[in-house]
Write an enzyme that holds these catalytic residues in place. Structure first.
Site, mmCIF file in Angstrom:
data_model
loop_
_atom_site.group_PDB
_atom_site.id
_atom_site.type_symbol
_atom_site.label_atom_id
_atom_site.label_comp_id
_atom_site.label_asym_id
_atom_site.label_seq_id
_atom_site.Cartn_x
_atom_site.Cartn_y
_atom_site.Cartn_z
ATOM 1 N N GLY A 1 -1.091 -6.283 9.131
ATOM 2 C CA GLY A 1 -0.062 -5.374 8.644
ATOM 3 C C GLY A 1 1.310 -5.795 9.122
ATOM 4 N N ASN B 1 -7.322 2.735 11.443
ATOM 5 C CA ASN B 1 -7.445 1.606 10.529
ATOM 6 C C ASN B 1 -8.491 1.967 9.491
ATOM 7 O OD1 ASN B 1 -7.864 -0.871 9.254
ATOM 8 N ND2 ASN B 1 -9.198 -1.628 10.867
ATOM 9 N N GLY B 2 -8.101 1.983 8.220
ATOM 10 C CA GLY B 2 -9.067 2.282 7.173
ATOM 11 C C GLY B 2 -8.519 3.252 6.160
ATOM 12 N N TYR C 1 -11.318 -13.026 4.247
ATOM 13 C CA TYR C 1 -9.865 -13.121 4.180
ATOM 14 C C TYR C 1 -9.124 -12.510 5.358
ATOM 15 C CZ TYR C 1 -5.147 -12.599 2.187
ATOM 16 O OH TYR C 1 -3.804 -12.664 1.966
ATOM 17 N N ASP D 1 -9.923 -18.466 -1.115
ATOM 18 C CA ASP D 1 -10.823 -17.414 -0.623
ATOM 19 C C ASP D 1 -11.196 -16.412 -1.699
ATOM 20 O OD1 ASP D 1 -8.646 -15.262 -0.515
ATOM 21 O OD2 ASP D 1 -7.837 -16.793 0.815
ATOM 22 N N CYS E 1 -11.087 -1.555 -4.192
ATOM 23 C CA CYS E 1 -11.594 -1.045 -2.913
ATOM 24 C C CYS E 1 -10.877 0.255 -2.587
ATOM 25 C CB CYS E 1 -11.353 -2.057 -1.794
ATOM 26 S SG CYS E 1 -11.856 -1.459 -0.171
ATOM 27 N N CYS F 1 -20.531 -4.618 3.155
ATOM 28 C CA CYS F 1 -20.117 -3.850 1.989
ATOM 29 C C CYS F 1 -19.624 -4.845 0.953
ATOM 30 C CB CYS F 1 -19.014 -2.853 2.348
ATOM 31 S SG CYS F 1 -18.343 -1.986 0.895
ATOM 32 N N CYS G 1 -16.503 -4.331 -3.760
ATOM 33 C CA CYS G 1 -15.475 -4.917 -4.626
ATOM 34 C C CYS G 1 -16.062 -5.986 -5.543
ATOM 35 C CB CYS G 1 -14.322 -5.483 -3.797
ATOM 36 S SG CYS G 1 -14.816 -6.692 -2.561
#
Length: 465
Positions: free
Chosen positions: A38, A113-114, A255, A359, A395, A444, A447
């Site tokens: 970030g 975070n999330g 990534y 990527d 996502c 997960c 995406c």
């Protein structure tokens, strides 16, 4: 800030320190090592000797928000910190974390975070019961939930976390303790380390532990809450009624995370090299050299090169000093913007058959421009290999991806994408190959396949568009 929606962006990173007199300085170093997660804002909350919490935060890079004088003013032996890339809730100073709550029970700092997928539903319920929000961030929801619960503080946090659905790594600092918690799906990473002073450190990635000199202890487990108080650690599951699983976001390996970080015991650089090796084994092609798109694709390019025996070269050079606010209002300026960020080395690629490793592909426009750069620099062929499956779904767990109609993987076949970016050949990894590269760690892959871990609540409408 003008965002490049053809790139993936993580929402943020968190750091927490307990039991070290240089807590603010160590948090600063930790945030600096998480800067890739970030770049819009940063903040630190510190507990001083009087057990009061002080805060400093602002918009910009960590080095822009903090200097020596500001760090020295944040004296204390416990701290939490945050670096932000805005997704849910948007940007602006009001959404910069950590949040500091002042209540009759004392002060409380929270960083996250999330993304909380049922945040809007919870906000509505809280506002109907008298809560007033000072930001549009979903992080603030937890503070209001905790305030409304009764009982021991740890029980109030647990009851609040049970109401939250989505992806999160929370760090919560109060006047007498530090609490950290990870979502029950394990979507967002969180690691624990032991500092040379005997104190403890928690961070989104192990690279932050390394820079602070902390010895890695273990990952915080999905659904776990840890309390550090008076130098003693206590841990438990914050829920006994909801199922717990391990579904770490695959994009952490692909990534987001730094190559020197370890996730679930697997080094990120090693996992990416394995992806490159797999791409060669499953989709070999005759070529003269292998190049990687800087920076996150370098490891996969090295893996492809080592497995194939085709030399790895620095055919693309990244300019690390391009302004973050660079405005590209016209197509011509957008094209020039790519050249400012990336340059093809003509002396290396001219007359060569090139394998270009990247990527991921989001909208496809950047891949198209890079292929064009390489061919204009004299490459006779450009074979594109992508070290992840095709992104077909947005996502909702804290990764800033485009809507489904902007994802090229959702709109075109592999052959159509190849034609669009003007590559000679194109190959994505499969989901099974991705799982094998991470040695069967729970991932997960929503995406890629649309199999979300949670209900999507208000986000379902966005998915159905």
């Amino acid at each position: 800030m003008i965002k490049n929606h053809d790139e993936l962006h993580e929402e943020c990173g968190v750091v927490a320190i307990w039991g070290d007199d240089n807590a603010a300085q160590l948090t600063y170093y930790g945030l600096h090592s998480l800067q890739h997660r970030g770049q819009e804002a940063a903040g630190i909350v510190v507990r001083n000797k009087s057990r009061k919490l002080n805060i400093h935060k602002g918009e910009g890079l960590v080095s822009e928000v903090f200097n020596k004088e500001k760090i020295e003013k944040l004296s204390g032996n416990a701290a939490i910190g945050h670096v932000r890339y805005s997704t849910a809730g948007g940007g602006g100073i009001m959404n910069v974390q950590p949040f500091l709550f002042r209540t009759l029970d004392g002060m409380m700092g929270i960083a996250h975070n999330g993304n909380i997928v049922n945040a809007n539903l919870l906000k509505k319920e809280l506002e109907e019961n008298g809560s007033i929000f000072n930001s549009t961030s979903d992080t603030e929801v937890l503070g209001h939930l905790i305030k409304r619960e009764t009982g021991r503080f740890v029980d109030r946090i647990c009851k609040s976390l049970e109401k939250i659905d989505g992806a999160f790594a929370f760090v919560i600092l109060v006047e007498d303790a530090l609490y950290v918690a990870r979502d029950r799906y394990g979507l967002r990473p969180l690691s624990m380390g032991r500092l040379p002073s005997g104190g403890y450190m928690f961070s989104s990635e192990t690279c932050a532990l390394d820079i602070a000199g902390a010895e890695y202890v273990r990952d915080v487990e999905p659904g776990e809450i840890i309390r550090v108080k008076d130098g003693i650690i206590k841990s438990k599951k914050y829920t006994e009624t909801l199922p717990i699983c391990n579904k770490l976001c695959a994009m952490e390996y692909i990534y987001f995370s730094r190559p020197d970080s370890n996730l679930d015991g697997i080094n990120v650089h090693t996992a990416r090299k394995t992806c490159g090796k797999t791409l060669f084994e499953e989709a070999p092609v005759e070529a003269d050299l292998v190049i990687g798109v800087p920076d996150s694709s370098i490891s996969a390019a090295i893996g492809y090169s080592e497995a194939s025996g085709i030399p790895y070269e620095m055919g693309l050079i990244k300019n690390k000093y391009v302004g973050r606010t660079f405005i590209q209002p016209t197509q011509e300026m957008r094209e020039r913007g790519v050249r400012m960020k990336l340059s093809a080395v003509s002396s290396i690629v001219k007359g060569k058959r090139v394998i270009m490793i990247d990527d991921s592909i989001v909208r496809g426009t950047t891949s198209k421009r890079i292929v064009k750069l390489l061919k204009e620099a004299g490459a006779t062929e450009v074979h594109v290999r992508i070290a992840s499956p095709a992104i077909k779904f947005p996502c909702f767990y804290g990764v800033d991806t485009s809507t489904k109609d902007q994802l090229i993987g959702a709109q075109m076949s592999v052959e159509e994408i190849r034609d669009y970016i003007h590559a000679d050949t194109l190959r994505f990894m499969t989901e099974e190959e991705m799982k094998e590269a991470t040695h069967g760690v729970g991932l997960c892959l929503a995406c890629f396949n649309g199999e979300y871990c949670t209900k999507l609540f208000s986000y379902q409408e966005e998915l159905d568009k």
